[in-house]
Design an enzyme around this catalytic site. Structure first.
Site, PDB file in Angstrom:
ATOM      1  N   TYR A 246       0.904 -83.425  49.659  1.00  0.00           N
ATOM      2  CA  TYR A 246      -0.168 -84.055  49.917  1.00  0.00           C
ATOM      3  C   TYR A 246      -0.225 -85.008  51.069  1.00  0.00           C
ATOM      4  O   TYR A 246      -1.047 -85.136  51.994  1.00  0.00           O
ATOM      5  CB  TYR A 246      -1.084 -84.498  48.656  1.00  0.00           C
ATOM      6  CG  TYR A 246      -2.301 -84.551  49.007  1.00  0.00           C
ATOM      7  CD1 TYR A 246      -3.485 -83.618  48.689  1.00  0.00           C
ATOM      8  CD2 TYR A 246      -2.909 -85.901  49.410  1.00  0.00           C
ATOM      9  CE1 TYR A 246      -4.846 -83.658  48.804  1.00  0.00           C
ATOM     10  CE2 TYR A 246      -4.321 -86.266  49.682  1.00  0.00           C
ATOM     11  CZ  TYR A 246      -5.151 -85.221  49.517  1.00  0.00           C
ATOM     12  OH  TYR A 246      -6.606 -85.305  49.582  1.00  0.00           O
TER      13      TYR A 246
ATOM     14  N   PHE B 237     -18.011 -78.504  76.600  1.00  0.00           N
ATOM     15  CA  PHE B 237     -17.816 -77.326  75.823  1.00  0.00           C
ATOM     16  C   PHE B 237     -19.156 -77.259  74.896  1.00  0.00           C
ATOM     17  O   PHE B 237     -19.766 -78.451  74.529  1.00  0.00           O
ATOM     18  CB  PHE B 237     -16.715 -77.226  75.180  1.00  0.00           C
ATOM     19  CG  PHE B 237     -16.702 -75.508  74.501  1.00  0.00           C
ATOM     20  CD1 PHE B 237     -16.734 -74.566  75.475  1.00  0.00           C
ATOM     21  CD2 PHE B 237     -16.410 -75.777  73.057  1.00  0.00           C
ATOM     22  CE1 PHE B 237     -16.542 -73.207  74.718  1.00  0.00           C
ATOM     23  CE2 PHE B 237     -16.251 -74.420  72.471  1.00  0.00           C
ATOM     24  CZ  PHE B 237     -16.452 -73.269  73.235  1.00  0.00           C
ATOM     25  N   ASP B 238     -19.478 -76.058  74.371  1.00  0.00           N
ATOM     26  CA  ASP B 238     -20.946 -75.940  73.841  1.00  0.00           C
ATOM     27  C   ASP B 238     -20.767 -76.716  72.368  1.00  0.00           C
ATOM     28  O   ASP B 238     -21.604 -77.360  71.965  1.00  0.00           O
ATOM     29  CB  ASP B 238     -21.519 -74.424  73.680  1.00  0.00           C
ATOM     30  CG  ASP B 238     -20.171 -73.456  73.115  1.00  0.00           C
ATOM     31  OD1 ASP B 238     -19.215 -73.760  73.237  1.00  0.00           O
ATOM     32  OD2 ASP B 238     -20.670 -72.481  72.535  1.00  0.00           O
TER      33      ASP B 238
ATOM     34  N   ASP C  71     -11.266 -83.663  76.369  1.00  0.00           N
ATOM     35  CA  ASP C  71     -11.163 -82.694  75.664  1.00  0.00           C
ATOM     36  C   ASP C  71     -10.101 -81.835  76.048  1.00  0.00           C
ATOM     37  O   ASP C  71     -10.173 -81.044  77.161  1.00  0.00           O
ATOM     38  CB  ASP C  71     -12.572 -82.043  75.822  1.00  0.00           C
ATOM     39  CG  ASP C  71     -12.565 -80.586  75.053  1.00  0.00           C
ATOM     40  OD1 ASP C  71     -11.799 -80.345  74.453  1.00  0.00           O
ATOM     41  OD2 ASP C  71     -13.712 -80.105  74.888  1.00  0.00           O
TER      42      ASP C  71
ATOM     43  N   ALA D 173      -8.218 -79.096  75.026  1.00  0.00           N
ATOM     44  CA  ALA D 173      -7.802 -77.785  74.606  1.00  0.00           C
ATOM     45  C   ALA D 173      -6.877 -77.101  75.461  1.00  0.00           C
ATOM     46  O   ALA D 173      -5.681 -76.533  75.101  1.00  0.00           O
ATOM     47  CB  ALA D 173      -9.064 -77.179  74.112  1.00  0.00           C
TER      48      ALA D 173
ATOM     49  N   LYS E 132      -5.900 -73.381  71.192  1.00  0.00           N
ATOM     50  CA  LYS E 132      -5.381 -72.725  72.665  1.00  0.00           C
ATOM     51  C   LYS E 132      -4.095 -73.071  73.133  1.00  0.00           C
ATOM     52  O   LYS E 132      -3.144 -72.381  72.725  1.00  0.00           O
ATOM     53  CB  LYS E 132      -6.724 -73.487  73.707  1.00  0.00           C
ATOM     54  CG  LYS E 132      -8.023 -72.768  73.683  1.00  0.00           C
ATOM     55  CD  LYS E 132      -8.650 -73.539  72.576  1.00  0.00           C
ATOM     56  CE  LYS E 132      -9.985 -73.179  72.392  1.00  0.00           C
ATOM     57  NZ  LYS E 132     -10.842 -73.606  71.527  1.00  0.00           N
TER      58      LYS E 132
ATOM     59  N   HIS F  42     -26.258 -68.498  70.003  1.00  0.00           N
ATOM     60  CA  HIS F  42     -25.544 -67.420  70.434  1.00  0.00           C
ATOM     61  C   HIS F  42     -24.657 -66.739  69.401  1.00  0.00           C
ATOM     62  O   HIS F  42     -24.209 -65.519  69.458  1.00  0.00           O
ATOM     63  CB  HIS F  42     -24.660 -67.747  71.670  1.00  0.00           C
ATOM     64  CG  HIS F  42     -23.674 -68.523  71.592  1.00  0.00           C
ATOM     65  ND1 HIS F  42     -24.166 -70.116  71.463  1.00  0.00           N
ATOM     66  CD2 HIS F  42     -22.284 -68.875  71.388  1.00  0.00           C
ATOM     67  CE1 HIS F  42     -22.830 -70.630  71.014  1.00  0.00           C
ATOM     68  NE2 HIS F  42     -21.808 -69.970  71.162  1.00  0.00           N
TER      69      HIS F  42
HETATM   70  N1  F0G Z   1     -13.351 -77.652  73.975  1.00  0.00           N
HETATM   71  C1  F0G Z   1     -13.262 -76.847  74.546  1.00  0.00           C
HETATM   72  C2  F0G Z   1     -12.792 -77.075  75.872  1.00  0.00           C
HETATM   73  C3  F0G Z   1     -13.178 -75.545  73.821  1.00  0.00           C
HETATM   74  O1  F0G Z   1     -12.928 -74.495  74.787  1.00  0.00           O
HETATM   75  C4  F0G Z   1     -13.251 -75.467  72.643  1.00  0.00           C
HETATM   76  C5  F0G Z   1     -13.332 -73.690  71.776  1.00  0.00           C
HETATM   77  C6  F0G Z   1     -13.486 -76.604  71.904  1.00  0.00           C
HETATM   78  C7  F0G Z   1     -13.433 -77.791  72.348  1.00  0.00           C
HETATM   79  C8  F0G Z   1     -13.698 -76.455  70.188  1.00  0.00           C
HETATM   80  O2  F0G Z   1     -12.511 -76.022  69.675  1.00  0.00           O
HETATM   81  O3  F0G Z   1     -13.088 -73.598  68.645  1.00  0.00           O
HETATM   82  O4  F0G Z   1     -11.083 -75.254  67.946  1.00  0.00           O
HETATM   83  O5  F0G Z   1     -13.427 -75.690  67.325  1.00  0.00           O
HETATM   84  N2  F0G Z   1     -13.305 -72.853  72.361  1.00  0.00           N
HETATM   85  C9  F0G Z   1     -13.302 -71.625  72.208  1.00  0.00           C
HETATM   86  C10 F0G Z   1     -13.525 -70.565  73.183  1.00  0.00           C
HETATM   87  C11 F0G Z   1     -14.098 -71.239  70.995  1.00  0.00           C
HETATM   88  O6  F0G Z   1     -13.672 -69.478  73.150  1.00  0.00           O
HETATM   89  O7  F0G Z   1     -13.716 -71.139  74.461  1.00  0.00           O
HETATM   90  P1  F0G Z   1     -12.582 -75.044  68.356  1.00  0.00           P
END
Ligand code: F0G
Length: 458
Positions: A72, A124-125, A215, A217, A258, A450
């Site tokens: 833990y 990102f969304d 960000d 990823a 990613k 979406h």
């Molecule tokens: N930032 C970026 C640039 C992303 O592309 C994503 C996720 C996230 C943050 C959020 O990360 O999914 O681990 O919570 N992108 C995926 C996509 C879902 O299909 O592009 P997460």
């Protein structure tokens, strides 16, 4: 003769794919209310919905899963990951989280308040969702070239410094908690940000006393593009470029699904002890204790290994090369795509493929459904459905582009799969004039619609 390219790995385990008939797909997509997220994976032949958490781990990563320490507190796997984050990224502090949006939740809980402005390059969304959920505003400062799909620009993820400085000049410092640089910029088409831009954005932020956040990823894919396209970096190693990128920022949120090539995981990394103390509280509250953050020890261990593998040149050459191959085939069929092809995906310009369908009928969703019907290929709409409604007026927000994203999972499909996908789109492109009707919404959620939206044919 120059030798051809070949993948720097061989395949040890295979997963059978099921093909289906058009009649089956017609039935399944109708039952799914024309939302591709509602399909079962067995109903999909080639799944390009996302490159997130869908990669194939290496046998080194699988062996790390077996070595995972499930304590833990103070897990050995945590310290493995800490070492990589310290050495590779140069970030002294971090908290693990279960994925990228959880990292956003943890960091933003400590930093963003109602009425704030968060400038960046096409957030990102989920990032935008977390900002807007806190009644703050995401300000898109991406360069204008990013929305001209057919125009070549090597770094369409770049931030326009004038747009950014306008935000800084016209608003009080205390209303701008950070500037976010998304590397690569997913929303503008998996497009990279140049080192020069990172450097300049960072300098401008410093001048105004505003922290800069990655960000991160797809940071390794971004580093590969810097090596390819920014002359002075041609002879730098990927790891040197990665380190220099991170040297310009104060903190980073990471979706490890990613570029760390794991099926689940993320983290927030930062330089400042005070910020670390603040985010630690939210990590414990939302994710878990500081040495596991919502993950199993084995996930941390696989992530540490994946971060290292994800920064290898050979791997990146093969991965980005495969995406570029799909882009090249589509162009040969005459299909308009975001130029140049992105790091993780090809973005098809649905607005140009189906210009005769009104935007209110969701051009990109219409094309994504056609692609599923044609060959069982699942892509994803990056258009009006994703852009959602304006939080104040509740009107549809029409983004600059209507895109279908074909995101390629890492080390999963072969180039034959890419050729199949391209041929499907080639067939659709040939009969595009016969596709005359789009869709209407019958049900939607108040935020991030979406994922769960339900549609019917017009
Ligand atoms: N930032 C970026 C640039 C992303 O592309 C994503 C996720 C996230 C943050 C959020 O990360 O999914 O681990 O919570 N992108 C995926 C996509 C879902 O299909 O592009 P997460």
């Amino acid at each position: 003769m120059e030798l051809p390219f070949a993948e720097p790995y061989k395949i040890k385990v295979v997963e059978p794919l099921r093909r289906s008939s058009r009649e089956e797909r017609e039935k399944w997509i109708k039952e799914a209310r024309y939302n591709l997220f509602n399909l079962r994976s067995e109903q999909v032949f080639i799944d390009l919905l996302t490159d997130s958490g869908t990669g194939a781990m290496s046998h080194h990563q699988w062996s790390e899963m077996m070595l995972g320490d499930e304590s833990y507190a103070g897990s050995a796997s945590y310290f493995k990951l800490k070492k990589v984050i310290n050495e590779l990224l140069g970030m002294p502090y971090f908290v693990p989280t279960h994925q990228g949006r959880a990292a956003e939740n943890v960091l933003f809980s400590a930093t963003i308040k109602e009425g704030d402005l968060v400038p960046g390059n096409s957030h990102f969304d989920t990032t935008k969702g977390h900002i807007e959920f806190r009644r703050a505003t995401a300000v898109d400062c991406t360069i204008d070239e990013a929305s001209e799909t057919l125009l070549y620009h090597p770094f369409k993820g770049n931030i326009d410094l004038n747009k950014l400085e306008d935000v800084f000049r016209n608003n009080p410092r205390e209303k701008i908690p950070m500037c976010i640089i998304t590397v690569t910029c997913n929303t503008s088409g998996g497009q990279p940000v140049s080192m020069q831009n990172i450097r300049e954005v960072s300098a401008l932020c410093k001048k105004y006393g505003i922290p800069v956040i990655f960000d991160a990823a797809r940071f390794a894919e971004n580093a590969y593009f810097i090596k390819q396209r920014e002359k002075e970096y041609a002879n730098h190693s990927i790891t040197d470029i990665v380190r220099e990128m991170y040297d310009h920022v104060d903190a980073a949120t990471m979706s490890s699904k990613k570029d760390a090539i794991v099926n689940i995981g993320g983290f927030v990394a930062c330089r400042d002890k005070e910020l670390f103390d603040k985010i630690s509280m939210y990590c414990i509250l939302y994710e878990g204790y500081l040495t596991y953050g919502g993950l199993a020890g084995r996930d941390l261990a696989a992530m540490a290994q994946g971060l290292t593998e994800g920064c290898r040149y050979d791997y990146l050459e093969s991965r980005i090369g495969q995406v570029a191959y799909l882009g090249k085939l589509l162009k040969e069929y005459g299909i308009p795509c975001q130029e140049p092809t992105g790091g993780h995906a090809v973005f098809v310009d649905a607005g140009k493929v189906l210009p005769h369908i009104p935007r209110e009928e969701y051009q990109a969703q219409t094309l994504a459904i056609e692609l599923y019907l044609e060959g069982g290929v699942r892509g994803v709409e990056i258009g009006t459905l994703l852009a959602d409604r304006d939080p104040k007026t509740r009107e549809n927000r029409y983004p600059n582009l209507e895109l279908v994203r074909l995101a390629v999972p890492r080390r999963v499909y072969t180039n034959n799969h890419m050729a199949f996908v391209a041929a499907c789109l080639g067939n659709i492109f040939e009969r595009r004039d016969k596709i005359t009707k789009g869709f209407r919404i019958t049900k939607e959620a108040p935020i991030m619609r979406h994922f769960t939206v339900e549609l019917e044919r017009k």
